[in-house]
Design an enzyme around this catalytic site. Structure first.
Site, PDB file in Angstrom:
ATOM      1  N   LYS A 129      72.453 -63.791  75.487  1.00  0.00           N
ATOM      2  CA  LYS A 129      73.494 -64.365  74.624  1.00  0.00           C
ATOM      3  C   LYS A 129      73.184 -65.839  74.462  1.00  0.00           C
ATOM      4  O   LYS A 129      72.505 -66.451  75.297  1.00  0.00           O
ATOM      5  CB  LYS A 129      74.872 -64.180  75.268  1.00  0.00           C
ATOM      6  CG  LYS A 129      76.019 -64.246  74.292  1.00  0.00           C
ATOM      7  CD  LYS A 129      76.217 -62.944  73.529  1.00  0.00           C
ATOM      8  CE  LYS A 129      77.283 -63.097  72.444  1.00  0.00           C
ATOM      9  NZ  LYS A 129      77.633 -61.803  71.843  1.00  0.00           N
ATOM     10  N   ASP A 169      77.768 -63.864  66.234  1.00  0.00           N
ATOM     11  CA  ASP A 169      78.937 -63.634  67.096  1.00  0.00           C
ATOM     12  C   ASP A 169      80.029 -64.527  66.505  1.00  0.00           C
ATOM     13  O   ASP A 169      79.939 -64.913  65.321  1.00  0.00           O
ATOM     14  CB  ASP A 169      78.620 -63.988  68.564  1.00  0.00           C
ATOM     15  CG  ASP A 169      79.715 -63.539  69.534  1.00  0.00           C
ATOM     16  OD1 ASP A 169      79.783 -62.342  69.838  1.00  0.00           O
ATOM     17  OD2 ASP A 169      80.529 -64.379  69.986  1.00  0.00           O
TER      18      ASP A 169
END
Ligand code: NDP
Length: 447
Positions: A129, A169
């Site tokens: 991430k 995201d």
């Protein structure tokens, strides 16, 4: 939450000690470890191989400066992160978040979750991430572009089709992926399509990627409802958020015959008893990038600026905004109002005490790492199309997504049964994903 297995307690204490102040990361680790007691009792080999301890330590953490110049000519400085958590199953894969709340611990919690989520898809992708504390809200297109270019000017050296493949995201959608890809191509002089996913349809993107997380969530929850003889048809539904995940969750609920009566953003929520008008919502959020209150100005709907969206009575609740957005009080309100299922579209939106309350009350609960895996699964399908220089139709790609979500549901449900906790999708998801990653790590030596 159950008491942690004594064999795992020292391990969790070590995580607390080595990662001070990273509360969201602690929460994500605890949630997984809570499920793993049963696994290590059945398979003590995993403890001997110290595989859980290895899993809690990212393979690589990158923190970098992102300097850029705003429209007034002022130099601004933000912080960029990429946490490459685990590559046992494939290249690192996971989104990038631009939000002022982003800290290293946020990215670590998301990267840790991503390992298990990606394993559940059954596709060959590891977990990662990234993000920045940059707030895209209120910025001009040119400011967003300059920020993305500066971010990529450092990130490019760490990513690649076979190394690490970022995606979007919170705060990173199609526009940002375009600017990031353009800068990567410029620096490397390579048209390496599969280095980023979430690209535009005309230049290497996949059909259904935009819709995938929301649609996938609804497919998963539909499967869950079916186990009790139910479906979305005729159900009253509440969805928090009004971004990518929320919008396409609403779309799929409506296609399956349910009615979404409320959605939100960080400024409040709207209730529209006739069902959320998706064309209007998309116009406000995707085109104008406006606030949710504008919806109520154009429809016979109510805007509530403070309070909780979970006060709105519903049969199915889909939290699709951000982490820890549904607390125990909200869960108790949902239960009182007759809610039968909760599905996490966001990552970790429901706090552990709320999960426990829901499960104790017999409410079906779908954890995010299983229920929102449709986005990353379709990203992996985008990588497949890029690798074969192919592009699939919307119908074919949606069919693959639906199949994958059914497969994830089946895997979680059958693993929960294997551990004698039928219907416990949290344990099912954690145990199934852990075993797959752990076996790969052990097979690959002390890595
Ligand atoms: P978007 O940026 O498109 O939308 C986020 C939405 O949530 C917006 O409506 C935003 O409101 C709201 N929101 C964000 N932060 C907060 C906050 N602190 N308090 C209240 N509301 C907030 O993001 P996505 O839809 O892509 O992501 C939503 C969630 O889903 C995240 O948890 C993400 O990690 C997860 N997820 C996303 C995937 C994807 O494919 N996009 C895949 C899997 C999970 P506002 O505009 O006012 O900030």
């Amino acid at each position: 939450m159950n008491r942690l297995d004594p064999a795992l307690t020292p391990l969790y204490e070590l995580v607390l000690q080595r990662n001070p102040g990273e509360t969201e990361f602690h929460q994500a680790v605890l949630e997984v470890m809570d499920s793993l007691g049963a696994v290590v009792r059945k398979h003590p080999d995993y403890a001997d191989a110290r595989v859980i301890a290895r899993l809690c330590e990212p393979e690589r953490q990158i923190i970098f400066r992102v300097p850029w110049v705003d429209d007034k000519g002022r130099i601004e400085i933000h912080r960029g992160f990429r946490v490459e958590f685990n590559s046992a199953l494939g290249p690192y894969k996971g989104g990038i978040r631009f939000h002022p709340s982003v800290l290293l611990g946020t990215v670590k919690f998301l990267g840790f979750e991503q390992i298990f989520k990606n394993a559940l898809t059954g596709l060959p992708i590891g977990g990662a991430k990234g993000g920045s504390d940059f707030d895209p809200k209120g910025r001009s297109d040119m400011e967003i572009m300059r920020f993305c270019q500066s971010f990529m000017t450092e990130l490019y050296r760490h990513i690649g089709e076979y190394t690490d493949v970022p995606a979007g995201d919170i705060g990173v959608g199609g526009r940002e992926i375009g600017y990031l890809f353009g800068q990567y191509k410029r620096i490397t002089n390579r048209y390496e399509s599969a280095v980023l996913t979430g690209k535009g349809i005309g230049w290497g993107g996949s059909q259904v990627r935009r819709e995938a997380t929301g649609y996938g969530l609804v497919y998963f929850v539909e499967e869950m409802l079916k186990t009790k003889g139910g479906s979305f048809d005729g159900q009253r539904v509440v969805v928090s958020g009004s971004g990518n995940v929320a919008t396409y969750a609403i779309e799929k609920v409506h296609q399956l015959g349910g009615t979404v009566v409320a959605c939100s953003d960080s400024s409040g929520y709207v209730v529209d008893e006739n069902g959320i008008d998706l064309d209007l919502l998309k116009e406000i959020k995707e085109v104008r990038r406006g606030r949710i209150s504008e919806y109520a100005q154009q429809r016979a709907a109510t805007f509530v600026g403070d309070g909780s969206i979970w006060d709105v009575p519903c049969k199915v609740a889909l939290p699709c905004a951000t982490q820890n957005e549904m607390d125990e009080a909200a869960a108790l309100t949902l239960i009182r109002n007759g809610c039968i299922a909760v599905g996490e579209g966001a990552n970790m939106p429901v706090v552990p005490e709320a999960v426990k309350a829901l499960r104790d009350a017999g409410v079906l609960f779908a954890p995010g790492k299983a229920a929102n895996a449709g986005g990353v699964a379709t990203s992996a399908l985008e990588m497949q199309q890029n690798a074969s220089r192919d592009s699939w139709s919307f119908e074919f790609t949606e069919g693959r997504l639906a199949e994958i979500m059914k497969g994830i549901h089946e895997r979680c449900a059958s693993t929960a049964e294997e551990y004698d906790v039928p219907g416990n999708y949290v344990l099912g998801a954690n145990a199934a994903a852990f075993v797959q990653v752990a076996d790969a790590m052990i097979a690959q030596g002390v890595i």
